[in-house]
Enzyme design. Structure first.
Site, PDB file in Angstrom:
ATOM      1  N   HIS A   1       0.803  -1.451  -0.303  1.00 16.05           N
ATOM      2  CA  HIS A   1      -0.190  -0.066   0.176  1.00 16.05           C
ATOM      3  C   HIS A   1       1.179   1.498  -0.050  1.00 16.05           C
ATOM      4  O   HIS A   1       0.430   2.088  -0.117  1.00 16.05           O
ATOM      5  CB  HIS A   1      -0.861  -0.033   1.713  1.00 16.05           C
ATOM      6  CG  HIS A   1      -2.023   0.837   1.463  1.00 16.05           C
ATOM      7  ND1 HIS A   1      -2.629   1.550  -0.611  1.00 16.05           N
ATOM      8  CD2 HIS A   1      -3.124   1.245   2.506  1.00 16.05           C
ATOM      9  CE1 HIS A   1      -3.737   1.851   0.084  1.00 16.05           C
ATOM     10  NE2 HIS A   1      -3.814   1.835   1.176  1.00 16.05           N
TER      11      HIS A   1
ATOM     12  N   CYS B   1      -3.592   0.815   6.827  1.00 12.31           N
ATOM     13  CA  CYS B   1      -2.459  -0.154   6.863  1.00 12.31           C
ATOM     14  C   CYS B   1      -3.341  -1.536   7.186  1.00 12.31           C
ATOM     15  O   CYS B   1      -4.294  -1.741   7.491  1.00 12.31           O
ATOM     16  CB  CYS B   1      -1.941  -0.423   8.285  1.00 12.31           C
ATOM     17  SG  CYS B   1      -0.770  -1.728   8.658  1.00 12.31           S
ATOM     18  N   TRP B   2      -2.884  -2.236   6.002  1.00  6.09           N
ATOM     19  CA  TRP B   2      -3.460  -3.752   5.452  1.00  6.09           C
ATOM     20  C   TRP B   2      -3.530  -4.096   6.774  1.00  6.09           C
ATOM     21  O   TRP B   2      -3.701  -5.738   6.726  1.00  6.09           O
ATOM     22  CB  TRP B   2      -2.949  -4.072   4.177  1.00  6.09           C
ATOM     23  CG  TRP B   2      -3.326  -3.056   2.822  1.00  6.09           C
ATOM     24  CD1 TRP B   2      -4.218  -2.158   2.659  1.00  6.09           C
ATOM     25  CD2 TRP B   2      -2.962  -3.746   2.110  1.00  6.09           C
ATOM     26  NE1 TRP B   2      -4.813  -1.171   1.787  1.00  6.09           N
ATOM     27  CE2 TRP B   2      -3.925  -2.236   0.865  1.00  6.09           C
ATOM     28  CE3 TRP B   2      -2.550  -4.554   0.972  1.00  6.09           C
ATOM     29  CZ2 TRP B   2      -3.612  -2.440  -0.719  1.00  6.09           C
ATOM     30  CZ3 TRP B   2      -3.127  -4.666  -0.339  1.00  6.09           C
ATOM     31  CH2 TRP B   2      -3.056  -3.545  -0.866  1.00  6.09           C
ATOM     32  N   GLU B   3      -1.952  -4.741   7.594  1.00  2.00           N
ATOM     33  CA  GLU B   3      -2.242  -5.618   8.513  1.00  2.00           C
ATOM     34  C   GLU B   3      -1.326  -6.970   7.784  1.00  2.00           C
ATOM     35  O   GLU B   3      -2.102  -7.892   8.702  1.00  2.00           O
ATOM     36  CB  GLU B   3      -3.122  -5.446   9.523  1.00  2.00           C
ATOM     37  CG  GLU B   3      -3.319  -4.427  10.409  1.00  2.00           C
ATOM     38  CD  GLU B   3      -4.620  -3.828  11.329  1.00  2.00           C
ATOM     39  OE1 GLU B   3      -4.923  -4.967  10.895  1.00  2.00           O
ATOM     40  OE2 GLU B   3      -5.238  -3.174  11.746  1.00  2.00           O
ATOM     41  N   CYS B   4      -0.672  -6.917   6.544  1.00  2.00           N
ATOM     42  CA  CYS B   4      -0.009  -7.531   6.344  1.00  2.00           C
ATOM     43  C   CYS B   4       1.134  -8.212   6.733  1.00  2.00           C
ATOM     44  O   CYS B   4       1.422  -9.860   6.790  1.00  2.00           O
ATOM     45  CB  CYS B   4      -0.211  -7.186   4.313  1.00  2.00           C
ATOM     46  SG  CYS B   4       1.199  -6.694   4.182  1.00  2.00           S
TER      47      CYS B   4
END
Ligand code: SF4
Ligand code: SF4
Length: 155
Positions: A27, A55-58
């Protein structure tokens, strides 16, 4: 829970134009910014998550950071600040360290792969025809079923 950089540990990927965390973030959230050292007043380039709410928290950045300088912090509105999750990626497993606010630590280790690193057969299961690299520009190559059935044609 978004990622955040522990600036004391970050070395800015030693001045490279594109840091590991910038390279990996899907991202484009990670950036190199000037950070002033509170003790020495020295200005250093450090990685930052510039928009934690996006944040996608990947956790790709957490896993790739060579300094283990990126951690995970709970949102303050649903968990008291102080809790933290730190993953450490090994060649065949990942160790998650969970730090509770009261100082308790718990660690969990999970395997991350079933095949030894460097030994994945990328052509496994695609059939001989699809594994013929000379056909790389053919329509349907690698997405075509291994039995060779014809692609649909426009009517
Ligand atoms: Fe810092 Fe780690 Fe990002 Fe490199 S990958 S800039 S060491 S946080
Ligand atoms: Fe980017 Fe994923 Fe790291 Fe969030 S956790 S900053 S989306 S790489």
């Amino acid at each position: 829970m978004p990622s955040f950089v522990i600036t004391e540990k970050c070395d800015g990927c030693q001045g490279q134009d594109k840091t590991a965390c910038m390279y990996i973030c899907p991202h484009d959230l990670m950036a190199l910014k000037e950070v002033v050292d509170k003790e020495t007043n020295e200005v250093k380039m450090k990685g930052v998550n510039q928009e934690p709410v996006q944040c996608w928290e990947c956790y790709n950045c957490v896993k790739i950071c060579p300094q283990q300088a990126i951690s995970i912090r709970c949102y303050a509105d649903f968990a008291p600040l102080g809790g933290e999750v730190i993953p450490m990626l090994g060649s065949d497993s990942i160790m998650w360290t969970v730090k509770f606010r009261n100082g308790n630590l718990k660690r969990f280790k999970f395997p991350v792969r079933t095949v030894e690193a460097g030994n994945v057969d990328i052509r496994s299961g695609v059939g001989e025809a699809s594994a013929d690299i000379s056909r790389i520009k053919d329509p349907g190559f690698y997405t075509h079923h291994a039995n060779g059935s014809a692609l649909p044609t426009p009517s």
